[in-house]
Structures are given as C-alpha cells and as structure tokens.
Design a protein around this motif. Structure first.
Motif, PDB file in Angstrom:
ATOM      1  N   SER A  41       0.823  -1.301   0.003  1.00  0.00           N
ATOM      2  CA  SER A  41       0.140   0.017   0.164  1.00  0.00           C
ATOM      3  C   SER A  41       0.800   1.137   0.016  1.00  0.00           C
ATOM      4  CB  SER A  41      -0.955   0.087   1.292  1.00  0.00           C
ATOM      5  OG  SER A  41      -0.322   0.381   2.387  1.00  0.00           O
ATOM      6  N   LEU A  42       0.348   2.492  -0.409  1.00  0.00           N
ATOM      7  CA  LEU A  42       0.827   3.548  -0.450  1.00  0.00           C
ATOM      8  C   LEU A  42      -0.085   4.551   0.391  1.00  0.00           C
ATOM      9  CD1 LEU A  42       2.012   3.949  -4.106  1.00  0.00           C
ATOM     10  CD2 LEU A  42       3.779   3.346  -2.141  1.00  0.00           C
ATOM     11  N   ARG A  43       0.520   5.520   1.146  1.00  0.00           N
ATOM     12  CA  ARG A  43      -0.538   6.436   1.717  1.00  0.00           C
ATOM     13  C   ARG A  43       0.170   7.621   2.111  1.00  0.00           C
ATOM     14  NH1 ARG A  43      -0.219   5.443   7.544  1.00  0.00           N
ATOM     15  NH2 ARG A  43       0.634   3.517   7.969  1.00  0.00           N
ATOM     16  N   TRP A  44      -0.305   8.755   2.580  1.00  0.00           N
ATOM     17  CA  TRP A  44       0.119   9.781   2.971  1.00  0.00           C
ATOM     18  C   TRP A  44      -0.063  10.194   4.211  1.00  0.00           C
ATOM     19  CZ3 TRP A  44      -0.841   9.102  -1.965  1.00  0.00           C
ATOM     20  CH2 TRP A  44       0.099   9.279  -2.948  1.00  0.00           C
ATOM     21  N   ASN A  45       0.883  10.650   5.136  1.00  0.00           N
ATOM     22  CA  ASN A  45       0.415  11.075   6.674  1.00  0.00           C
ATOM     23  C   ASN A  45      -0.182  12.508   6.724  1.00  0.00           C
ATOM     24  OD1 ASN A  45       2.918  12.312   6.415  1.00  0.00           O
ATOM     25  ND2 ASN A  45       3.801  10.877   7.862  1.00  0.00           N
ATOM     26  N   LYS A  46      -0.335  12.813   7.833  1.00  0.00           N
ATOM     27  CA  LYS A  46      -0.874  14.408   8.086  1.00  0.00           C
ATOM     28  C   LYS A  46       0.312  15.458   7.723  1.00  0.00           C
ATOM     29  CE  LYS A  46      -4.026  13.104  11.770  1.00  0.00           C
ATOM     30  NZ  LYS A  46      -4.275  13.358  13.112  1.00  0.00           N
ATOM     31  N   GLN A  47       1.511  15.092   7.794  1.00  0.00           N
ATOM     32  CA  GLN A  47       2.581  15.886   7.170  1.00  0.00           C
ATOM     33  C   GLN A  47       2.748  15.773   5.715  1.00  0.00           C
ATOM     34  OE1 GLN A  47       3.043  13.572   9.963  1.00  0.00           O
ATOM     35  NE2 GLN A  47       2.498  14.755  11.370  1.00  0.00           N
ATOM     36  N   GLY A  48       2.029  14.970   4.974  1.00  0.00           N
ATOM     37  CA  GLY A  48       2.311  14.890   3.496  1.00  0.00           C
ATOM     38  C   GLY A  48       3.513  14.001   3.249  1.00  0.00           C
ATOM     39  N   ASP A  49       3.953  13.318   4.101  1.00  0.00           N
ATOM     40  CA  ASP A  49       5.014  12.406   3.528  1.00  0.00           C
ATOM     41  C   ASP A  49       4.371  11.001   2.935  1.00  0.00           C
ATOM     42  OD1 ASP A  49       7.122  13.873   4.611  1.00  0.00           O
ATOM     43  OD2 ASP A  49       6.573  13.335   6.691  1.00  0.00           O
ATOM     44  N   LEU A  50       4.866  10.420   1.985  1.00  0.00           N
ATOM     45  CA  LEU A  50       4.571   9.271   1.685  1.00  0.00           C
ATOM     46  C   LEU A  50       4.797   8.201   2.270  1.00  0.00           C
ATOM     47  CD1 LEU A  50       2.996   7.635  -0.636  1.00  0.00           C
ATOM     48  CD2 LEU A  50       5.122   7.493  -2.061  1.00  0.00           C
ATOM     49  N   ILE A  51       4.037   6.964   2.865  1.00  0.00           N
ATOM     50  CA  ILE A  51       4.195   5.780   3.613  1.00  0.00           C
ATOM     51  C   ILE A  51       4.044   4.768   2.706  1.00  0.00           C
ATOM     52  CG2 ILE A  51       3.985   4.446   5.781  1.00  0.00           C
ATOM     53  CD1 ILE A  51       4.554   7.089   6.530  1.00  0.00           C
ATOM     54  N   VAL A  52       5.045   3.898   2.533  1.00  0.00           N
ATOM     55  CA  VAL A  52       4.982   2.735   1.610  1.00  0.00           C
ATOM     56  C   VAL A  52       4.904   1.496   2.453  1.00  0.00           C
ATOM     57  CG1 VAL A  52       6.045   1.434  -0.301  1.00  0.00           C
ATOM     58  CG2 VAL A  52       6.336   3.892  -0.271  1.00  0.00           C
ATOM     59  N   GLU A  53       4.188   0.515   2.386  1.00  0.00           N
ATOM     60  CA  GLU A  53       4.174  -0.726   2.952  1.00  0.00           C
ATOM     61  C   GLU A  53       4.486  -1.718   2.129  1.00  0.00           C
ATOM     62  OE1 GLU A  53       1.141  -3.206   5.906  1.00  0.00           O
ATOM     63  OE2 GLU A  53       0.498  -1.652   4.764  1.00  0.00           O
ATOM     64  N   PHE A  54       5.462  -2.805   2.525  1.00  0.00           N
ATOM     65  CA  PHE A  54       5.756  -3.811   1.556  1.00  0.00           C
ATOM     66  C   PHE A  54       6.045  -5.129   2.471  1.00  0.00           C
ATOM     67  CE2 PHE A  54       9.316  -1.105   2.124  1.00  0.00           C
ATOM     68  CZ  PHE A  54      10.508  -1.971   2.707  1.00  0.00           C
ATOM     69  N   THR A  55       5.974  -6.203   1.506  1.00  0.00           N
ATOM     70  CA  THR A  55       6.771  -7.328   2.110  1.00  0.00           C
ATOM     71  C   THR A  55       8.046  -7.467   1.889  1.00  0.00           C
ATOM     72  OG1 THR A  55       5.964  -8.714   0.226  1.00  0.00           O
ATOM     73  CG2 THR A  55       4.405  -8.621   2.063  1.00  0.00           C
ATOM     74  N   TYR A  56       8.675  -8.318   2.796  1.00  0.00           N
ATOM     75  CA  TYR A  56      10.094  -8.354   2.427  1.00  0.00           C
ATOM     76  C   TYR A  56      10.916  -9.592   2.896  1.00  0.00           C
ATOM     77  CZ  TYR A  56      10.939  -8.116   7.585  1.00  0.00           C
ATOM     78  OH  TYR A  56      10.935  -8.285   8.990  1.00  0.00           O
ATOM     79  N   SER A  57      11.944  -9.751   2.163  1.00  0.00           N
ATOM     80  CA  SER A  57      12.669 -11.127   2.562  1.00  0.00           C
ATOM     81  C   SER A  57      14.220 -10.918   2.771  1.00  0.00           C
ATOM     82  CB  SER A  57      12.641 -12.059   1.587  1.00  0.00           C
ATOM     83  OG  SER A  57      13.251 -11.688   0.330  1.00  0.00           O
ATOM     84  N   HIS A  58      14.883 -11.696   3.448  1.00  0.00           N
ATOM     85  CA  HIS A  58      16.633 -11.476   3.352  1.00  0.00           C
ATOM     86  C   HIS A  58      16.717 -10.351   4.235  1.00  0.00           C
ATOM     87  CE1 HIS A  58      15.834 -13.582  -0.452  1.00  0.00           C
ATOM     88  NE2 HIS A  58      16.967 -14.334   0.157  1.00  0.00           N
ATOM     89  N   LYS A  59      16.224 -10.570   5.422  1.00  0.00           N
ATOM     90  CA  LYS A  59      16.556  -9.550   6.573  1.00  0.00           C
ATOM     91  C   LYS A  59      18.155  -9.703   7.045  1.00  0.00           C
ATOM     92  CE  LYS A  59      14.897  -8.935  10.905  1.00  0.00           C
ATOM     93  NZ  LYS A  59      14.029  -8.638  11.972  1.00  0.00           N
ATOM     94  N   LYS A  60      18.717  -8.692   6.876  1.00  0.00           N
ATOM     95  CA  LYS A  60      20.032  -8.809   7.641  1.00  0.00           C
ATOM     96  C   LYS A  60      20.533  -7.399   8.421  1.00  0.00           C
ATOM     97  CE  LYS A  60      22.490  -7.687   3.275  1.00  0.00           C
ATOM     98  NZ  LYS A  60      23.288  -8.225   2.300  1.00  0.00           N
ATOM     99  N   LEU A  61      21.191  -7.645   9.498  1.00  0.00           N
ATOM    100  CA  LEU A  61      21.591  -6.344  10.278  1.00  0.00           C
ATOM    101  C   LEU A  61      22.690  -5.684   9.665  1.00  0.00           C
ATOM    102  CD1 LEU A  61      21.135  -5.247  13.031  1.00  0.00           C
ATOM    103  CD2 LEU A  61      23.028  -6.638  13.950  1.00  0.00           C
ATOM    104  N   LYS A  62      22.308  -4.365   9.493  1.00  0.00           N
ATOM    105  CA  LYS A  62      23.360  -3.552   8.829  1.00  0.00           C
ATOM    106  C   LYS A  62      24.694  -3.306   9.732  1.00  0.00           C
ATOM    107  CE  LYS A  62      23.944   0.810   6.210  1.00  0.00           C
ATOM    108  NZ  LYS A  62      23.389   2.356   6.180  1.00  0.00           N
ATOM    109  N   GLY A  63      25.644  -3.236   9.070  1.00  0.00           N
ATOM    110  CA  GLY A  63      26.804  -2.999   9.873  1.00  0.00           C
ATOM    111  C   GLY A  63      28.028  -3.608   9.400  1.00  0.00           C
TER     112      GLY A  63
END
Length: 63
Positions: A41-63
C-alpha cells in the motif's frame, strides 16, 4: 509473511521489488537491510509524507 512500512521523502523513488532498502526496527532501533518482495500500500500521513508498506525477505543487520 513479514511486512514493513517506510517513509519516502518527497522526490525520492519508491522501493522496487528485488532491491535492498534500509529499515529501522521500532522495537530495538537497529537498522536492517531488507529485500523488497511486493508493495502492499501507499498512503500519505498528516505531514504530507508518503508511507510505503511492503513485504520483504532476506533481512540482515546493517553494519
């Protein structure tokens, strides 16, 4: 299925399926690299910023 939401600044590109993006955990405040699977999904918050919701895979800690 794992889902995440991210804020997309004005003028920035949307995350594309197959690419890695940074995601910060609200619980631990750790930053991860996640691979975008599918935009949900895509939606805007009250400040006018775009919020993107998505599914993901391959999560790894950055560093």
């Amino acid at each position: 299925m794992d889902e995440v939401m991210m804020l997309v600044p004005p003028g920035a590109p949307l995350p594309n399926p197959g690419e890695y993006v940074e995601a910060r955990s609200d619980l631990t405040d750790q930053v991860y690299q996640v691979k975008v699977k599918k935009l949900i999904s895509l939606r805007w918050n009250k400040q006018g910023d775009l919020i993107v919701e998505f599914t993901y895979s391959h999560k790894k800690l950055k560093g």
